[in-house]
Design a protein around this motif. Structure first.
Motif, PDB file in Angstrom:
ATOM      1  N   GLY A 118       0.779  -1.224   0.046  1.00 58.45           N
ATOM      2  CA  GLY A 118      -0.085  -0.160  -0.060  1.00 58.45           C
ATOM      3  C   GLY A 118       0.694   1.314  -0.015  1.00 58.45           C
ATOM      4  O   GLY A 118       0.483   2.092  -0.519  1.00 58.45           O
ATOM      5  N   LEU A 121       2.523   1.358  -3.528  1.00 57.32           N
ATOM      6  CA  LEU A 121       1.292   2.006  -4.735  1.00 57.32           C
ATOM      7  C   LEU A 121       1.031   3.361  -4.585  1.00 57.32           C
ATOM      8  O   LEU A 121       0.239   3.748  -5.480  1.00 57.32           O
ATOM      9  CB  LEU A 121       0.468   0.986  -4.652  1.00 57.32           C
ATOM     10  CG  LEU A 121       0.745  -0.453  -5.069  1.00 57.32           C
ATOM     11  CD1 LEU A 121      -0.368  -1.298  -4.950  1.00 57.32           C
ATOM     12  CD2 LEU A 121       1.329  -0.826  -6.393  1.00 57.32           C
ATOM     13  N   ALA A 171      -1.674  -2.508  -8.291  1.00 59.05           N
ATOM     14  CA  ALA A 171      -2.962  -2.168  -7.671  1.00 59.05           C
ATOM     15  C   ALA A 171      -3.997  -3.032  -7.850  1.00 59.05           C
ATOM     16  O   ALA A 171      -4.662  -3.748  -7.197  1.00 59.05           O
ATOM     17  CB  ALA A 171      -3.071  -0.741  -7.777  1.00 59.05           C
TER      18      ALA A 171
END
Length: 184
Positions: A118, A121, A171
């Motif tokens: 996370g 990205l 993603a």
């Protein structure tokens, strides 16, 4: 790592990842001291103090290493690291990851990857993973979180060229692979 913050604290309330400190040596060694942890890893001797200490020093000096801590107990479970991709100038990779055997087979690796993936990205289109060709356990675990094999290469991660299987997580591949919530 240009334009990428590695000196971060990431948490989901159950797992905390924070920058590795010199004072983490004993806690991280406790997590690394079971030989089964390294059975499929090229550096099979890391459970031995004489092999672990230079590895710890490398992680500490290289930067980007986050120690994984169980929030409820304060126990160090293992660590992982952000690093530049040797053959992809703008790429950020996650690797040098290990968890103590007591934390295998559950949600710990997925939690760690969720926090780190996370974070990457937010500023990059993909996250790179580099896995030793004979580390089947890591290849399977990476596939479960959306990693897709791109190519094989001999890459220098700081200790000379070594063969790696090179994977990416985007993603979309992350979302497809992690539709089920992480267990508590």
């Amino acid at each position: 790592m240009r334009d990428f913050a590695t000196d971060v604290v990431l948490t989901d309330g159950v797992l905390e990842l924070r920058p590795l400190r010199s004072s983490d040596r004993e806690g991280l060694y406790a997590a690394a001291s079971d030989p089964a942890t390294w059975a499929q890893h090229p550096a099979k001797g890391r459970a031995e103090r004489a092999v672990f200490d230079p590895y710890f020093d490398f992680l500490l000096g290289a930067g980007g290493t986050l120690v994984a801590i169980e929030v409820a107990t304060g126990t160090i479970l293992g660590c992982s690291r952000f690093y530049d991709v040797p053959d992809q100038p703008e790429g950020i990779a996650i690797g040098f990851t290990f968890l103590g055997c007591a934390y295998w087979g559950g949600a710990w690796n997925r939690r760690m990857k969720a926090l780190m993936v996370g974070h990457v990205l937010q500023s990059r289109p993909e996250v790179w993973l580099h896995i030793a060709p004979d580390n089947i356990r890591s290849q399977i675990a990476s596939g479960r979180v959306g990693a897709v094999h791109q190519y094989d290469a001999d890459l220098d991660m700081g200790q000379g060229p070594v063969p790696y299987k090179c994977y990416t997580i985007t993603a979309q591949s992350w979302a497809n692979a992690t539709r089920t919530p992480i267990e508590a």
